[in-house]
Write an enzyme that holds these catalytic residues in place. Sequence first.
Site, PDB file in Angstrom:
ATOM      1  N   MET A  67      14.136  24.532   1.512  1.00  0.00           N
ATOM      2  CA  MET A  67      13.116  23.529   1.277  1.00  0.00           C
ATOM      3  C   MET A  67      13.778  22.929  -0.268  1.00  0.00           C
ATOM      4  O   MET A  67      13.859  21.969   0.038  1.00  0.00           O
ATOM      5  CB  MET A  67      12.456  24.652  -0.163  1.00  0.00           C
ATOM      6  CG  MET A  67      11.844  24.035  -1.295  1.00  0.00           C
ATOM      7  SD  MET A  67      10.930  25.085  -1.515  1.00  0.00           S
ATOM      8  CE  MET A  67       9.242  25.268  -0.745  1.00  0.00           C
TER       9      MET A  67
ATOM     10  N   LYS B  53       0.998  -1.110   0.083  1.00  0.00           N
ATOM     11  CA  LYS B  53      -0.331   0.314  -0.227  1.00  0.00           C
ATOM     12  C   LYS B  53       0.931   1.109   0.197  1.00  0.00           C
ATOM     13  O   LYS B  53       2.589   0.986   0.358  1.00  0.00           O
ATOM     14  CB  LYS B  53      -1.026  -0.263   1.261  1.00  0.00           C
ATOM     15  CG  LYS B  53      -0.050   0.361   2.468  1.00  0.00           C
ATOM     16  CD  LYS B  53      -0.877  -0.363   3.562  1.00  0.00           C
ATOM     17  CE  LYS B  53      -0.416   0.135   4.860  1.00  0.00           C
ATOM     18  NZ  LYS B  53      -1.191   0.405   6.700  1.00  0.00           N
TER      19      LYS B  53
ATOM     20  N   ARG C  83      -9.986   0.598  15.785  1.00  0.00           N
ATOM     21  CA  ARG C  83      -9.894   1.337  14.857  1.00  0.00           C
ATOM     22  C   ARG C  83     -11.268   1.137  13.239  1.00  0.00           C
ATOM     23  O   ARG C  83     -12.365   1.984  13.023  1.00  0.00           O
ATOM     24  CB  ARG C  83      -8.747   1.479  14.183  1.00  0.00           C
ATOM     25  CG  ARG C  83      -8.538   2.439  12.674  1.00  0.00           C
ATOM     26  CD  ARG C  83      -6.603   2.412  12.257  1.00  0.00           C
ATOM     27  NE  ARG C  83      -6.361   1.104  11.941  1.00  0.00           N
ATOM     28  CZ  ARG C  83      -5.443   0.918  11.338  1.00  0.00           C
ATOM     29  NH1 ARG C  83      -4.373   2.176  11.689  1.00  0.00           N
ATOM     30  NH2 ARG C  83      -4.990  -0.307  10.927  1.00  0.00           N
TER      31      ARG C  83
ATOM     32  N   TYR D 269      18.747  28.810   8.360  1.00  0.00           N
ATOM     33  CA  TYR D 269      17.977  30.236   8.281  1.00  0.00           C
ATOM     34  C   TYR D 269      17.717  29.547  10.096  1.00  0.00           C
ATOM     35  O   TYR D 269      17.999  28.795  10.639  1.00  0.00           O
ATOM     36  CB  TYR D 269      16.264  29.571   7.897  1.00  0.00           C
ATOM     37  CG  TYR D 269      16.068  29.497   6.447  1.00  0.00           C
ATOM     38  CD1 TYR D 269      15.974  30.971   5.963  1.00  0.00           C
ATOM     39  CD2 TYR D 269      15.878  27.941   5.743  1.00  0.00           C
ATOM     40  CE1 TYR D 269      15.687  31.534   4.611  1.00  0.00           C
ATOM     41  CE2 TYR D 269      15.642  28.840   3.966  1.00  0.00           C
ATOM     42  CZ  TYR D 269      15.966  30.477   4.037  1.00  0.00           C
ATOM     43  OH  TYR D 269      15.306  30.587   2.686  1.00  0.00           O
TER      44      TYR D 269
END
Length: 360
Positions: free
Chosen positions: A303, A35, A131, A255
Amino acid sequence: MSRAAKITVDLDAIRHNYRLARSLNTAGHAVAIIKANAYGHNAIEVAKALEAEADAFGVACLEEGAELIEAGIQKPVLLLEGYFEVSELDYISEHGVWCAVHSLAQIEQIAQAKLSKPITVWLKMNSGMNRLGVHPDDYQTAFKRLKQLDNVADVVLMTHFFNADELAEADTEKQLAVFNKATEGLDAPHCMANSAAVLAWPDAHRDWMRPGLMLYGATPFPEAQENANKLIPAMTLSSKVIAVRDVQPGETVGYAGLFCADKPTRVGTVAMGYADGYPRHAVTGTPVWINGQRSRIVGRVSMDMLGVDLTDIEGADIGTEVEFWGKNVTAAEVATYCDTIPYTLFTGITRRVYKHYLNR
């Protein structure tokens, strides 16, 4: 390809890990769980690599299952979450998809459906995770109702452990006891073991197992475990140094200036960041592997770039490869520095990271 960020997937490692699961229960079968795009490793590539020996493949939903079927995968596909809309039963029936069922209402929907062929149902019990699943008190009734239906070919009895990765806790034994009591006298195969249970809870192996995370070489345990130590990591995330600078004591990197050098430090800037899927919250000290040595990240991940410590790494320079996780630094170890788990590292890798497959 120009940017150096890439993942390399060793399909032989995945085959090895599947065989390890099977070796722990030679009398049973194993659904290879692929999955979430095989936990970020590519579901079709993994299915093709395992199809000659896997007993079945497990996915979350019909969209994931249909992708495998359309790619020509012939082994059975199990929908672990079952169907979401009654209309999906037509496809499930037509294509022989195995389907988890987790409520009495779904059983009645199957009873009323007009199907081209009867389906195989994996009847899920809520043994403690709270669940999905039929309550243990209703489980015998649910099973007997399914066995009455012309729309149902076979039934497998299943549940899911919520704490099997904690070996000192009694939760798994309690769930085993609940499952055993609720299924007493029912003539059908059992399926209980996720990766942690495959590796460490033999009483849970039964007729079918569901190895997932372990297929990709990551341990589910916070401590060393005999069988988990035999796993081979399948994914290597790497990139290259694109700039080098000498940082003096008192100077900061990245940063917010989160890293401040306390001695002369040689810092490499690497083409890897949170837009690639590397965790932004990885802290200074998160391990990496450079030129055969362990080193560390320094400063905040941005990023597209991050900093690594090259101070004591002989020969490291622009163009040197950096391994962020793989066979030298495990994803499980990196995850501890990021307050997460290996699943999120693997599935977080984005499409802009080049993927390369070994041993197709």
